[in-house]
Design an enzyme around this catalytic site. Structure first.
Site, mmCIF file in Angstrom:
data_model
loop_
_atom_site.group_PDB
_atom_site.id
_atom_site.type_symbol
_atom_site.label_atom_id
_atom_site.label_comp_id
_atom_site.label_asym_id
_atom_site.label_seq_id
_atom_site.Cartn_x
_atom_site.Cartn_y
_atom_site.Cartn_z
ATOM 1 N N ILE A 1 -0.540 -0.828 -6.355
ATOM 2 C CA ILE A 1 0.759 -0.252 -6.712
ATOM 3 C C ILE A 1 1.162 -1.004 -7.967
ATOM 4 O O ILE A 1 1.491 -2.179 -7.914
ATOM 5 C CB ILE A 1 1.822 -0.408 -5.604
ATOM 6 C CG1 ILE A 1 1.439 0.430 -4.386
ATOM 7 C CG2 ILE A 1 3.201 0.006 -6.140
ATOM 8 C CD1 ILE A 1 2.461 0.374 -3.247
ATOM 9 N N TYR A 2 1.061 -0.325 -9.094
ATOM 10 C CA TYR A 2 1.374 -0.923 -10.389
ATOM 11 C C TYR A 2 2.592 -0.215 -10.974
ATOM 12 O O TYR A 2 2.578 1.011 -11.127
ATOM 13 C CB TYR A 2 0.195 -0.765 -11.353
ATOM 14 C CG TYR A 2 -0.945 -1.739 -11.154
ATOM 15 C CD1 TYR A 2 -0.979 -2.663 -10.115
ATOM 16 C CD2 TYR A 2 -2.022 -1.728 -12.031
ATOM 17 C CE1 TYR A 2 -2.033 -3.545 -9.961
ATOM 18 C CE2 TYR A 2 -3.090 -2.613 -11.881
ATOM 19 C CZ TYR A 2 -3.083 -3.520 -10.845
ATOM 20 O OH TYR A 2 -4.129 -4.390 -10.694
ATOM 21 N N TYR B 1 5.990 -6.386 0.592
ATOM 22 C CA TYR B 1 5.206 -5.845 1.699
ATOM 23 C C TYR B 1 5.696 -6.358 3.043
ATOM 24 O O TYR B 1 5.735 -5.600 4.024
ATOM 25 C CB TYR B 1 3.717 -6.126 1.491
ATOM 26 C CG TYR B 1 3.154 -5.338 0.341
ATOM 27 C CD1 TYR B 1 3.155 -3.943 0.364
ATOM 28 C CD2 TYR B 1 2.638 -5.964 -0.794
ATOM 29 C CE1 TYR B 1 2.669 -3.197 -0.703
ATOM 30 C CE2 TYR B 1 2.143 -5.230 -1.855
ATOM 31 C CZ TYR B 1 2.157 -3.850 -1.805
ATOM 32 O OH TYR B 1 1.676 -3.110 -2.853
ATOM 33 N N GLY C 1 8.285 1.080 -6.811
ATOM 34 C CA GLY C 1 7.254 0.599 -5.894
ATOM 35 C C GLY C 1 7.472 1.123 -4.487
ATOM 36 O O GLY C 1 6.510 1.487 -3.792
ATOM 37 N N LYS D 1 8.770 -7.126 3.796
ATOM 38 C CA LYS D 1 10.008 -6.380 4.054
ATOM 39 C C LYS D 1 9.699 -4.988 4.612
ATOM 40 O O LYS D 1 10.479 -4.435 5.389
ATOM 41 C CB LYS D 1 10.812 -6.257 2.753
ATOM 42 C CG LYS D 1 12.127 -5.508 2.885
ATOM 43 C CD LYS D 1 12.792 -5.329 1.547
ATOM 44 C CE LYS D 1 12.162 -4.123 0.883
ATOM 45 N NZ LYS D 1 12.809 -3.632 -0.296
ATOM 46 N N ASN E 1 1.488 -14.268 -5.662
ATOM 47 C CA ASN E 1 2.326 -13.139 -6.075
ATOM 48 C C ASN E 1 3.458 -12.974 -5.048
ATOM 49 O O ASN E 1 3.452 -12.079 -4.207
ATOM 50 C CB ASN E 1 1.492 -11.857 -6.196
ATOM 51 C CG ASN E 1 2.257 -10.719 -6.841
ATOM 52 O OD1 ASN E 1 3.473 -10.768 -7.000
ATOM 53 N ND2 ASN E 1 1.537 -9.674 -7.210
#
Length: 193
Positions: A116-117, A162, A128, A164, A155
């Site tokens: 996911i960029y 993720y 996102g 969350k 990161n």
């Protein structure tokens, strides 16, 4: 599509609001190769350049985001790319892998979120989340048991995002960036159970 609402505050009181245009999520094709390459390079640099050597960054980008490699990924029938488009500008993308396209063998009946960029200028704008929601929608339609992904342990923004969304760590693996050995945390979310 999603419409984003923004409030403008003065002295902690809302004084006006406006709607940002709708963000459209659309499936990518080989004709989107150049924009996918460009976003890949930009977001990889924006996210990882500060913690990695320039040589390792250049080599990774050259090996992983070149036209041949990216064409192969886009044309793979066991992978799909989805673009986040705002006012005819692509601002991010999602890449999911099924079956043999997954970067690591997992349990049967899983889906991998490979990337996911989102361009840095659009961080915090729920792009996102829209792309993740698209992946989860596809996972439910496909009736997979788990969605999984790998995130570099440094990161922290992605790890928090993720977590969350209900993803939990289940393993880790080595990720090599040039001559630097790094650790990716593998996270998963149970679906349809």
């Amino acid at each position: 599509m999603t419409t984003l609402l923004f409030l403008v505050f003065l002295d902690n009181k809302p004084i006006s609001y406006f709607f940002m245009s709708k963000i459209e999520i659309k499936k990518a094709t080989i004709f989107d190769l150049e924009i996918i390459q460009e976003i890949s390079k930009l977001t990889f640099i924006e996210t990882f350049a500060a913690e990695n050597s320039p040589e390792n960054m250049v080599n990774y980008i050259r090996e992983n985001f070149n036209p041949e490699q990216m064409s192969s990924e886009i044309n793979n029938p066991e992978s799909s790319f989805y673009l986040a488009v705002l006012e005819n500008e692509t601002i991010g993308y999602l890449k999911i892998n099924f079956s043999n396209a997954q970067t690591e063998k997992q349990k049967e009946n899983t889906l991998e979120i490979h990337r996911i960029y989102v361009l840095q200028a659009f961080h915090g704008k729920k792009v996102g989340q829209l792309l993740l929601d698209e992946a989860l929608k596809i996972a439910k339609i496909m009736a997979v048991d788990f969605v999984w992904l790998g995130v570099w342990e440094e990161n922290h923004r992605a790890l928090q995002f993720y977590s969350k969304n209900g993803f939990v760590k289940f393993d880790q693996h080595v990720f090599t960036l040039g001559n630097d050995i790094q650790t990716d945390l593998l996270m998963q979310l149970e679906i349809n159970n």
